[in-house]
Design a protein around this motif. Sequence first.
Motif, short mmCIF file in Angstrom:
data_model
loop_
_atom_site.label_atom_id
_atom_site.label_comp_id
_atom_site.label_asym_id
_atom_site.label_seq_id
_atom_site.Cartn_x
_atom_site.Cartn_y
_atom_site.Cartn_z
N VAL A 1 0.86 -1.18 0.00
CA VAL A 1 0.00 0.00 0.00
C VAL A 1 0.90 1.23 0.00
CG1 VAL A 1 -1.73 1.28 1.32
CG2 VAL A 1 -1.81 -1.22 1.24
N ASP A 2 0.61 2.21 -0.87
CA ASP A 2 1.41 3.43 -0.91
C ASP A 2 1.36 4.13 0.44
OD1 ASP A 2 2.27 3.16 -3.48
OD2 ASP A 2 0.65 4.38 -4.35
N GLY A 3 2.52 4.39 0.99
CA GLY A 3 2.60 5.07 2.28
C GLY A 3 2.35 4.14 3.45
N GLY A 4 2.12 2.87 3.19
CA GLY A 4 1.83 1.93 4.25
C GLY A 4 3.10 1.44 4.93
N THR A 5 2.93 1.02 6.16
CA THR A 5 4.07 0.50 6.92
C THR A 5 3.85 -0.98 7.17
OG1 THR A 5 3.04 0.95 9.05
CG2 THR A 5 4.37 2.71 8.09
N ALA A 6 4.84 -1.59 7.78
CA ALA A 6 4.72 -2.99 8.16
C ALA A 6 3.55 -3.14 9.12
CB ALA A 6 6.01 -3.47 8.80
N PRO A 7 2.82 -4.24 9.03
CA PRO A 7 1.62 -4.39 9.88
C PRO A 7 1.95 -4.72 11.34
CG PRO A 7 1.89 -6.28 8.49
CD PRO A 7 2.96 -5.32 8.09
N ILE A 8 2.62 -3.83 11.98
CA ILE A 8 2.91 -3.94 13.41
C ILE A 8 2.02 -2.91 14.10
CG2 ILE A 8 4.66 -3.74 15.19
CD1 ILE A 8 6.71 -4.41 12.95
N LEU A 9 1.12 -3.38 14.92
CA LEU A 9 0.14 -2.49 15.53
C LEU A 9 0.79 -1.51 16.49
CD1 LEU A 9 -2.78 -4.97 16.23
CD2 LEU A 9 -2.54 -3.34 14.36
N MET A 10 0.41 -0.24 16.29
CA MET A 10 0.87 0.83 17.17
C MET A 10 -0.36 1.59 17.65
SD MET A 10 4.23 2.18 15.14
CE MET A 10 3.63 2.04 13.48
N VAL B 1 -1.31 3.87 8.27
CA VAL B 1 -1.74 2.98 7.18
C VAL B 1 -0.81 1.78 7.15
CG1 VAL B 1 -2.09 2.81 4.70
CG2 VAL B 1 -2.61 4.96 5.89
N TYR B 2 -1.41 0.60 7.12
CA TYR B 2 -0.62 -0.64 7.11
C TYR B 2 -0.71 -1.29 5.74
CZ TYR B 2 -0.94 -0.12 12.15
OH TYR B 2 -0.88 0.36 13.43
N SER B 3 0.38 -1.94 5.34
CA SER B 3 0.34 -2.78 4.15
C SER B 3 -0.40 -4.06 4.49
CB SER B 3 1.75 -3.10 3.67
OG SER B 3 2.38 -1.95 3.20
N ASN B 4 -0.99 -4.68 3.47
CA ASN B 4 -1.75 -5.90 3.68
C ASN B 4 -0.77 -7.07 3.88
OD1 ASN B 4 -3.58 -7.94 3.75
ND2 ASN B 4 -4.40 -7.58 1.70
N PRO B 5 -0.80 -7.76 5.04
CA PRO B 5 0.14 -8.84 5.27
C PRO B 5 -0.29 -10.18 4.65
CG PRO B 5 -1.18 -8.51 7.20
CD PRO B 5 -1.59 -7.45 6.22
#
Length: 122
Positions: free
Chosen positions: A54-63, A69-73
């Motif tokens: 996902v553009d601008g998404g990060t690793a799906p580590i919950l914060m 925005v999270y990338s789809n794991p």
Amino acid sequence: MSNLIGLYSYWIVIVLMMAGLYIMIARYNLVKKIIGLGLFQTSIFYLYITMGKVDGGTAPILMDEPGVVYSNPLPHVLILTAIVVGVATTAVALALIVRIYEAYGTIEEDEIKVIEAAEPDA
């Protein structure tokens, strides 16, 4: 024109996929067919991984920060499983090629067909 450049990852997938398919169809050497299969399989991996980004998404580590925005794991997890299956499939195929070489003395598909045609039915 910008759409063609913006979709470059899909063009890479198509080129890799067609190259792998061509190698599997056009080559008579069984090891080269396995290499083509691996190239085809890798193109599928690349396709799924690029779809999960996902553009601008990060690793799906919950914060606890809102608006992240999270990338789809899910594609990554599926591809990890597919990589394991692909390695196992390649290992079995290479073991079969070794066995074919021991039985026929060649790994060329056309030579194996000639040898089988020359043998009387058992």
